[in-house]
Each structure stands twice: as C-alpha cells, then as structure tokens.
Write an enzyme that holds these catalytic residues in place. Sequence first.
Site, mmCIF file in Angstrom:
data_model
loop_
_atom_site.group_PDB
_atom_site.id
_atom_site.type_symbol
_atom_site.label_atom_id
_atom_site.label_comp_id
_atom_site.label_asym_id
_atom_site.label_seq_id
_atom_site.Cartn_x
_atom_site.Cartn_y
_atom_site.Cartn_z
ATOM 1 N N GLU A 27 30.402 -33.582 105.598
ATOM 2 C CA GLU A 27 31.202 -33.330 104.396
ATOM 3 C C GLU A 27 30.891 -34.417 103.359
ATOM 4 O OE1 GLU A 27 33.459 -31.105 102.895
ATOM 5 O OE2 GLU A 27 33.193 -32.635 101.360
ATOM 6 N N HIS A 439 66.773 -0.297 103.259
ATOM 7 C CA HIS A 439 67.203 -0.073 101.881
ATOM 8 C C HIS A 439 68.249 -1.096 101.494
ATOM 9 C CE1 HIS A 439 68.313 2.033 98.231
ATOM 10 N NE2 HIS A 439 69.584 1.934 98.589
#
Length: 460
Positions: A27, A439
């Site tokens: 890296e 709902h």
Amino acid sequence: MVIGGGSGGYAAARTAASLGLSTVVIEGGEEVGGLCILRGCMPSKTLIESANRYRTLRQAWEFGLSAQKIGFDAGEIIARKRRLIAEFADYRKRQLESGRFDFIRGRAEFLEPHLIRVDLQGEGEQIVSLRSGCIATGSVINRPSIPGIESCLISDDLLEMTTIPASAVVLGGGPVALEMAHYLESLGSKVTILQRNTQLLTGGDRDVADALAEAFRKRGMEVLCGTRLLRIEKSDDGFSVFFEHGNGEQKVKADLVLNALGRRPDLAGLGLENAGVALEGPAICTDLEQRTTARHLFAAGDCCGPYEVVHIAITQGETAAKNASALLKGEAPLAMDYRLKLFAAFTEPQMASCGMTEQEARENGFQVIAASYPFADHGKSIVKGETDGFVKLIADASDGRILGGAVVGPEASEIIHEIVVAMAFNATAAQLALVPHYHPTLSEIWTYPAEELDEKVTKK
Ligand SMILES: Cc1cc2nc3c(=O)[nH]c(=O)nc-3n(C[C@H](O)[C@H](O)[C@H](O)COP(=O)(O)OP(=O)(O)OC[C@H]3O[C@@H](n4cnc5c(N)ncnc54)[C@H](O)[C@@H]3O)c2cc1C
C-alpha cells in the site's frame, strides 16, 4: 501479491490468505484506508448526514414543530467527519496489520511479470517476487483539458471545507456531483449543475434521472443538461464558468466551482508494460474472471471498472483471489456476475437502482414490461412529507421475472434492497406482490408496480 490496500485490495488479500496462499499487500498511499474510507463513501455520507438533519430542522413548521435560531457550523461538521474517518481508517489499518498476511508500505512497480520493486517511501526499496497477483490501485480525479479546470475544487477539497460558499457551480451529473450539490444546497449555497449528457446519471433510466432533476429544481437548484464546457475564469470576486447550452454561449458566476467530472484509473508508475498487462481505454483490461492480459495477474476495483462502487470492488477482489488460488491449484475459475448490480446516490430525494435499466433489458433482447408508482400517492411518504419521485419495476413480459428496479424518493438506498433480494431468488412480480408488507411502510410501495406487472403478464 496484492497492490493497493483499499476495498478491492483488502478483499483480495483476506480471501487469498483464507485460501492458504502466502500473501503480501503493498500500500503506497500517504494514509492507509483507501478511497471509500478516506475520501469517498464514508466522509461524504457523514457530511450528507449533517446536511439532511439541517434540512429536517428547516422543515420543522410543516410538522407543527418550532425550531428557532437554527444554524450550523461547517467547521464542526468537518470535525465530526474527521473523528469518524479516523476511527474507520484505524480499523482498516488494524485489519491490514493483523498478521494474516504481510503488509508493506510503499509504491509498487513491475520490473518483470513476476518481479516488482517497492519504493519504501524514503527508506530504500524492496524487491518482491510473486507467483500471482491482484492489482487494485484505485482511481484519481479526472481533469479534462478545459481551460481553468485546475482552479476548480474537487470532492477531496469539499470534504475538508470549513465554510460554505454563497454560490457554487457543480460540473458533472454523476453521483459524486449530485451528492455534493445536495450537500452544498442543503447548507444554503445557490447551486448550478452543468451536465454534458442530456440527462443526469448517464447510463441510467431517463425517467429516473429526470425525476431527480425535477426534485433538485424544486429545491431551487439550476440543473442544466446537454451543456458543453468552454472555460473557467477566476477573478477577485469568484469564478465565471463559460459553457454552450441551447442557443450559444452562456456564463454563470459562483464563489466555488467543483470539478466532479469523474475519476480515472490510477496506473501511473506501475510499470504495467513490464508485466504484459494491457489497457482497455484508461483502465486495466480484464475478463469476467478478473484476469488481465497477463495470465497470472488479476485486477479489481476502480483500476479496471466497469462499475466504480465499493461492493463491486470487493466482489472483484474476492473473485481475483479465488481465481489466483484456482490457477495455482489447477481448479476451475469463477466468473463475475453483474445481474444484481446495485447503485445509489445519497441525494435528497435519494436515487437507487438494481439489475438492468429498462433500456439495458431491451438491448439484451428481453420483451420488457415496466410499471411505476409515485410516492405522492403513497400513504407513508405523504405522512413523512417526502412525496417526490417514484418506484419502478422492470420485468420479462414472458413470465414476469423481475429484471430490474429503480427508486427516486425517500430512503431509496434502503428500499432498493427488497428488489435485489427478490432478484437474487429470481422472483417474479407476482411472487413479490404476494409477500406480506407491513402497513404503513415505504417498502409496501413495491406491491403496486408488482401487481400491475403481474396483471400485464396474466392478461397476455
Ligand atoms: C466522493 C466519493 C463518494 C463515493 N461514494 C460512494 C458510495 O457511496 N458508495 C460506493 O459504493 N462507492 C462510492 N464511491 C466510490 C468508491 O469509493 C470506490 O469505488 C472504491 O473505494 C474503490 O476501491 P478500490 O479498492 O478500487 O480503490 P482504493 O480504495 O482507492 O484503493 C486503492 C489503493 O491503492 C493504493 N495504490 C495506488 N497505486 C499504488 C502503487 N503503485 N503501489 C501501492 N499502492 C498503490 C492507493 O494508495 C489506495 O489505497 C465514492 C467515491 C468518491 C470519490
């Protein structure tokens, strides 16, 4: 060997190590963490979270609430982001240094197909040989050759900006452009978006992109598509952006110009030519096995595309590592499958999609049926006061199998996951319509287009 310790590289490394391969990650960034953590998804969403909460405060009266003397401190917003990002980056650093694989800090360069040199950032160099490798070096900002483009800010700068400009021009119409436009407008900037394509979110469904553009305009943003940028001039009182749109040249002035014209693969100094790795356009050329033109080398993430998002970088990294292992063990390789590709823009309203767009489905030879349902007719979104946009389902006319879905509207990035799960199990619209939905929820909105598509299939 994995080059790059971002989302794609880390996924490749942990997979390779878990498959028993002796693994090294190299890296070379100034900080460890990769784009998503340091300057991409996580910092931008942290800022947007502050913007969204400020918008809620601004809308208090609509809900019978009073929020007086509201305000924000852009410096504090950035400070919170820095705290959170430091934690995320520290976590990734610990993952990379966990000992499951070797971790070298430095820039990698191929000398030969099986040999790389690592520039150890001022501490000499190291030569590493490899049997197989995964290149996952990510992307850098794209600066097209438009006069004055170098004076524009980029998303990295906005993520550190402790003052909010009175006005801003955002160049581009992709997710980063739109998310940054949303952030700036939420905190009071007068925003103009200049997009080259004739719609926002190039490649997506036009009706979806147009609904987002309309919602942005309702918020007071100027959204101009089909523009051609000519030049950007900087003076003592800000910036002037010159562009062609409709009848000739136009100019817009602003305190800040954001270059959100996209990114390109970060391949500088990698010596790919020494490894026999060919490019396709600006990106590393890979097949569906994530294999490059060099048989023992694979690639993952933004450096190869074709979709520059994190979950795909991760799956590509895992696929690359599995195939590197398969190659060494003489096993059959795996292929990437983009059938369930997901995409989201964390704007307000949000936009999200999965699977194929309507146009892609037609281009792939399907007989397509599509149905939409607006949030303005849906109980829960009316209760929430968030009625812009719609949901859309796309299905195969022959059997109702769901091919794709899209949302512009509240919590789009969350509710799209119902469709990706349905598609993962090859569900039809009829099956989706039969699934119980509580709902009142936002999710139950899917039952309307599902029922409509089911009727279309049944009637045939
Ligand atoms: C503002 C912004 C917001 C975004 N938001 C989202 C979002 O909400 N959701 C989403 O899915 N995606 C988002 N993305 C995209 C996402 O961040 C990227 O697709 C993803 O991080 C790419 O991962 P990667 O592993 O390919 O690259 P990176 O994470 O960039 O990793 C590449 C690494 O390679 C290293 N490297 C490069 N060259 C070398 C070399 N020669 N030697 C050694 N190391 C090298 C770099 O230092 C870097 O650490 C966003 C992007 C931006 C810019």
